[in-house]
Design an enzyme around this catalytic site. Structure first.
Site, PDB file in Angstrom:
ATOM      1  N   ASN A  95       0.871  -1.168   0.000  1.00 17.78           N
ATOM      2  CA  ASN A  95       0.000   0.000   0.000  1.00 17.78           C
ATOM      3  C   ASN A  95       0.915   1.227   0.000  1.00 17.78           C
ATOM      4  O   ASN A  95       1.487   1.579   1.028  1.00 17.78           O
ATOM      5  CB  ASN A  95      -0.871  -0.053   1.267  1.00 17.78           C
ATOM      6  CG  ASN A  95      -1.874   1.082   1.310  1.00 17.78           C
ATOM      7  OD1 ASN A  95      -1.842   1.992   0.469  1.00 17.78           O
ATOM      8  ND2 ASN A  95      -2.762   1.052   2.289  1.00 17.78           N
TER       9      ASN A  95
ATOM     10  N   LYS B 193       3.236   0.647   3.138  1.00 20.70           N
ATOM     11  CA  LYS B 193       2.883  -0.388   4.117  1.00 20.70           C
ATOM     12  C   LYS B 193       2.932  -1.732   3.405  1.00 20.70           C
ATOM     13  O   LYS B 193       2.566  -1.813   2.228  1.00 20.70           O
ATOM     14  CB  LYS B 193       1.477  -0.154   4.669  1.00 20.70           C
ATOM     15  CG  LYS B 193       1.397   1.093   5.536  1.00 20.70           C
ATOM     16  CD  LYS B 193       0.033   1.204   6.188  1.00 20.70           C
ATOM     17  CE  LYS B 193      -0.180   2.598   6.723  1.00 20.70           C
ATOM     18  NZ  LYS B 193      -1.475   3.153   6.358  1.00 20.70           N
TER      19      LYS B 193
ATOM     20  N   ARG C 107      -2.579  -2.095  -3.415  1.00 24.48           N
ATOM     21  CA  ARG C 107      -3.829  -1.383  -3.156  1.00 24.48           C
ATOM     22  C   ARG C 107      -3.797  -0.104  -3.983  1.00 24.48           C
ATOM     23  O   ARG C 107      -2.919   0.738  -3.820  1.00 24.48           O
ATOM     24  CB  ARG C 107      -3.924  -1.041  -1.670  1.00 24.48           C
ATOM     25  CG  ARG C 107      -5.182  -0.292  -1.382  1.00 24.48           C
ATOM     26  CD  ARG C 107      -5.273   0.119   0.051  1.00 24.48           C
ATOM     27  NE  ARG C 107      -6.493   0.874   0.239  1.00 24.48           N
ATOM     28  CZ  ARG C 107      -6.729   1.639   1.277  1.00 24.48           C
ATOM     29  NH1 ARG C 107      -5.840   1.734   2.239  1.00 24.48           N
ATOM     30  NH2 ARG C 107      -7.850   2.284   1.377  1.00 24.48           N
TER      31      ARG C 107
ATOM     32  N   HIS D 188     -13.096   2.767   0.138  1.00 22.90           N
ATOM     33  CA  HIS D 188     -13.103   1.737   1.200  1.00 22.90           C
ATOM     34  C   HIS D 188     -13.763   0.441   0.719  1.00 22.90           C
ATOM     35  O   HIS D 188     -14.246  -0.348   1.530  1.00 22.90           O
ATOM     36  CB  HIS D 188     -13.908   2.198   2.448  1.00 22.90           C
ATOM     37  CG  HIS D 188     -13.264   3.261   3.258  1.00 22.90           C
ATOM     38  ND1 HIS D 188     -13.996   4.190   3.969  1.00 22.90           N
ATOM     39  CD2 HIS D 188     -11.967   3.538   3.517  1.00 22.90           C
ATOM     40  CE1 HIS D 188     -13.175   5.006   4.610  1.00 22.90           C
ATOM     41  NE2 HIS D 188     -11.934   4.639   4.352  1.00 22.90           N
TER      42      HIS D 188
ATOM     43  N   ILE E  81     -15.852   3.172  10.143  1.00 26.20           N
ATOM     44  CA  ILE E  81     -15.607   4.423  10.879  1.00 26.20           C
ATOM     45  C   ILE E  81     -14.170   4.423  11.391  1.00 26.20           C
ATOM     46  O   ILE E  81     -13.846   3.809  12.414  1.00 26.20           O
ATOM     47  CB  ILE E  81     -16.574   4.595  12.077  1.00 26.20           C
ATOM     48  CG1 ILE E  81     -18.007   4.182  11.689  1.00 26.20           C
ATOM     49  CG2 ILE E  81     -16.543   6.028  12.583  1.00 26.20           C
ATOM     50  CD1 ILE E  81     -18.975   4.169  12.859  1.00 26.20           C
TER      51      ILE E  81
ATOM     52  N   ARG F  87     -12.078  15.399   7.664  1.00 23.14           N
ATOM     53  CA  ARG F  87     -12.851  15.784   6.469  1.00 23.14           C
ATOM     54  C   ARG F  87     -14.277  16.133   6.854  1.00 23.14           C
ATOM     55  O   ARG F  87     -14.873  15.492   7.727  1.00 23.14           O
ATOM     56  CB  ARG F  87     -12.868  14.640   5.450  1.00 23.14           C
ATOM     57  CG  ARG F  87     -11.528  14.385   4.831  1.00 23.14           C
ATOM     58  CD  ARG F  87     -11.602  13.241   3.829  1.00 23.14           C
ATOM     59  NE  ARG F  87     -10.415  12.432   3.927  1.00 23.14           N
ATOM     60  CZ  ARG F  87     -10.381  11.118   3.791  1.00 23.14           C
ATOM     61  NH1 ARG F  87     -11.484  10.443   3.513  1.00 23.14           N
ATOM     62  NH2 ARG F  87      -9.254  10.469   3.908  1.00 23.14           N
TER      63      ARG F  87
ATOM     64  N   GLU G  73      -8.617  -5.716   5.097  1.00 20.46           N
ATOM     65  CA  GLU G  73      -8.505  -5.425   3.667  1.00 20.46           C
ATOM     66  C   GLU G  73      -7.376  -6.235   3.020  1.00 20.46           C
ATOM     67  O   GLU G  73      -7.469  -6.627   1.858  1.00 20.46           O
ATOM     68  CB  GLU G  73      -8.262  -3.926   3.469  1.00 20.46           C
ATOM     69  CG  GLU G  73      -9.497  -3.107   3.827  1.00 20.46           C
ATOM     70  CD  GLU G  73      -9.187  -1.670   4.198  1.00 20.46           C
ATOM     71  OE1 GLU G  73      -8.696  -1.456   5.331  1.00 20.46           O
ATOM     72  OE2 GLU G  73      -9.436  -0.775   3.384  1.00 20.46           O
TER      73      GLU G  73
HETATM   74  P1  ADP Z   1      -7.567   4.962   9.034  1.00 19.14           P
HETATM   75  O1  ADP Z   1      -8.764   5.588   8.416  1.00 19.14           O
HETATM   76  O2  ADP Z   1      -6.421   5.906   9.222  1.00 19.14           O
HETATM   77  O3  ADP Z   1      -7.184   3.607   8.467  1.00 19.14           O
HETATM   78  P2  ADP Z   1      -8.378   3.542  11.449  1.00 19.14           P
HETATM   79  O4  ADP Z   1      -9.424   2.661  10.892  1.00 19.14           O
HETATM   80  O5  ADP Z   1      -7.131   2.927  11.954  1.00 19.14           O
HETATM   81  O6  ADP Z   1      -8.052   4.743  10.501  1.00 19.14           O
HETATM   82  O7  ADP Z   1      -9.048   4.386  12.629  1.00 19.14           O
HETATM   83  C1  ADP Z   1      -8.374   5.415  13.262  1.00 19.14           C
HETATM   84  C2  ADP Z   1      -9.290   6.021  14.297  1.00 19.14           C
HETATM   85  O8  ADP Z   1      -9.729   4.990  15.202  1.00 19.14           O
HETATM   86  C3  ADP Z   1      -8.627   7.091  15.120  1.00 19.14           C
HETATM   87  O9  ADP Z   1      -9.381   8.286  15.079  1.00 19.14           O
HETATM   88  C4  ADP Z   1      -8.661   6.508  16.515  1.00 19.14           C
HETATM   89  O10 ADP Z   1      -8.902   7.444  17.449  1.00 19.14           O
HETATM   90  C5  ADP Z   1      -9.852   5.577  16.481  1.00 19.14           C
HETATM   91  N1  ADP Z   1      -9.813   4.618  17.574  1.00 19.14           N
HETATM   92  C6  ADP Z   1      -8.972   3.609  17.767  1.00 19.14           C
HETATM   93  N2  ADP Z   1      -9.231   3.002  18.957  1.00 19.14           N
HETATM   94  C7  ADP Z   1     -10.275   3.677  19.520  1.00 19.14           C
HETATM   95  C8  ADP Z   1     -11.028   3.552  20.739  1.00 19.14           C
HETATM   96  N3  ADP Z   1     -10.735   2.621  21.620  1.00 19.14           N
HETATM   97  N4  ADP Z   1     -12.024   4.432  20.975  1.00 19.14           N
HETATM   98  C9  ADP Z   1     -12.316   5.396  20.066  1.00 19.14           C
HETATM   99  N5  ADP Z   1     -11.654   5.549  18.915  1.00 19.14           N
HETATM  100  C10 ADP Z   1     -10.649   4.709  18.644  1.00 19.14           C
END
Ligand code: ADP
Length: 410
Positions: free
Chosen positions: A7, A14, A90, A179, A208, A240, A383
């Site tokens: 990626n 990555k 990716r 996504h 999310i 965003r 993914e």
């Molecule tokens: P990306 O879109 O960068 O791939 P991820 O799917 O790894 O993102 O999600 C990142 C988000 O997940 C961050 O905003 C982080 O705060 C949130 N996150 C991770 N663990 C927790 C948790 N325990 N409670 C709330 N949010 C969390």
């Protein structure tokens, strides 16, 4: 068979190396700050983590470094690069050309390059990764897995915007959605968890993370999704804005004299929950500070949940029947508070969260009450496994069969 998933972002690479013989991830890692000072690699293998400061001018340097780590005597996992059978990349934007993963040849490279105007931040570094691999391991098979491909099943009514038709014809302005690999994975896992044939399922999946997107899936196919022409549209995200009145940027350009590039940066990088709180993108911080009574953080959580709730309503309306809603990605997988805020008040839709399960269960689980007619599913996304299995299936000639199933669907 050993398959490398790559990626390549603008300043990062990555990677994951899988052995399909035993379905095992044998190494993974990432290089960050490529082309800047302070480049470093983090490499996980043999149950150990290694971190090293390094110098990488470009993606070729970075991939070379990945190769060094994979073959290193001490923390490597293969003896020779010849052991890598194929590479899956990716790729963010496949436009209307790609509705599935494909073997990369000169025509595919040209198409990905042509699509750079639709994804200027993503497709060029994705392409650099392909070109770097081509020059470093010219004989290895390369396969492209697109973020947009899964959404190519959306009907015209869902993907066309009410704007001059010429904009679509001349520049391809329409909804593409992103996504896709994540939505594909979780909806197929959800079918398995509910013991249903994917063809008979109706799901709404909520990815999310920092980026947020919601997809309506009928029979395992995307029929609508919240991200649009770019990943800026739809739900409220980490930085965003999601959907806003399209007149807002024009108004602000008039008022503050912003250029289009400046507005683009503000809506992509300084909006979302960061814009509302003024400080935080990490939802863990937002939940904590809201708990201490901070109004802006509480508002950010409430707006994010409110908008997701509305998307569920929209997609329930077009699906007609709903088997489950799926929470995935960083926030969806890890934040009981966020899930509860979204589900609260949706009981009249038959969506009844079990607070005990929601607060205490982690990993793949059903977290709704037993009598909830619409199940609420918690599914960690994966993914990479989709990339690996697409590559393996293309190589073995089984990918285009109608009855092709991923190993995680069995
Ligand atoms: P990306 O879109 O960068 O791939 P991820 O799917 O790894 O993102 O999600 C990142 C988000 O997940 C961050 O905003 C982080 O705060 C949130 N996150 C991770 N663990 C927790 C948790 N325990 N409670 C709330 N949010 C969390």
């Amino acid at each position: 068979m050993k398959i490398l998933a790559l990626n390549c972002g603008s300043s990062s690479v990555k990677y994951q190396l899988y052995d399909t013989a035993n379905n095992k991830l044998i190494a993974k890692g990432g290089i960050e700050r490529i082309g800047f000072v302070g480049t470093f690699i983090i490499h996980y293998a043999r149950y150990q983590k290694h971190r090293l400061e390094c110098e990488c001018a470009d993606h070729k340097d970075a991939i070379n470094l990945v190769f060094k780590f994979l073959t290193d005597e001490e923390f490597g996992v293969i003896k020779d690069l010849k052991e890598i059978d194929a590479v899956g990349h990716r790729i963010v934007h496949g436009g209307e050309f790609f509705n599935k993963s494909v073997l990369i040849d000169d025509n595919v490279i040209k198409a990905i390059d042509n699509l750079s105007s639709l994804a200027p931040l993503h497709n060029p570094p994705n392409l650099s990764g392909i070109m770097a691999m081509k020059s470093l391991l010219p004989n290895v098979v390369q396969i492209a897995v697109f973020d947009t491909a899964f959404h190519q099943t959306m009907p015209e009514t869902a993907y066309m915007y009410a704007i001059p038709m010429k904009w679509y014809e001349k520049y391809g302005v329409r909804k593409y959605g992103f996504h896709g690999t994540s939505h594909l994975y979780v909806t197929r896992r959800a079918a398995v968890m509910l013991n249903k044939d994917i063809k008979d399922t109706n799901f709404i999946s909520l990815h999310i993370g920092n980026g947020v997107s919601v997809t309506a899936c009928k029979g395992g196919k995307s029929i609508d999704t919240s991200m649009g022409f770019t990943p800026l549209d739809g739900a409220v995200m980490g930085t965003r804005c999601g959907s806003i009145d399209p007149a807002v940027p024009l108004f602000m350009m008039d008022k503050e004299g912003f250029t289009s590039e400046e507005v683009n940066t503000i809506l992509n990088k300084r909006s979302g929950v960061l814009g509302i709180t003024g400080r935080y993108t990490d939802r863990r911080d937002i939940v904590r500070v809201a708990g201490e009574g901070d109004k802006a953080c509480q508002l950010a959580m409430d707006i994010e949940a409110y908008r997701l709730k509305k998307l569920i309503g929209e997609y329930y309306a077009i699906l007609g029947r709903l088997d489950g809603i799926i929470f995935t990605a960083g926030v969806g997988e890890n934040s009981p508070v966020a899930r509860q805020l979204v589900c609260n008040g949706l009981e009249h839709f038959g969506i009844v969260l079990d607070n005990d399960k929601n607060n205490n269960l982690t990993g793949e689980n059903i977290i709704s009450k037993d009598d909830s007619t619409v199940k609420v599913l918690l599914i960690p996304t994966n993914e990479e496994i989709v990339i690996i299995e697409d590559v393996a299936a293309i190589l073995s000639g089984t990918y285009d069969n109608d009855d092709f199933k991923y190993s995680f669907e069995k």
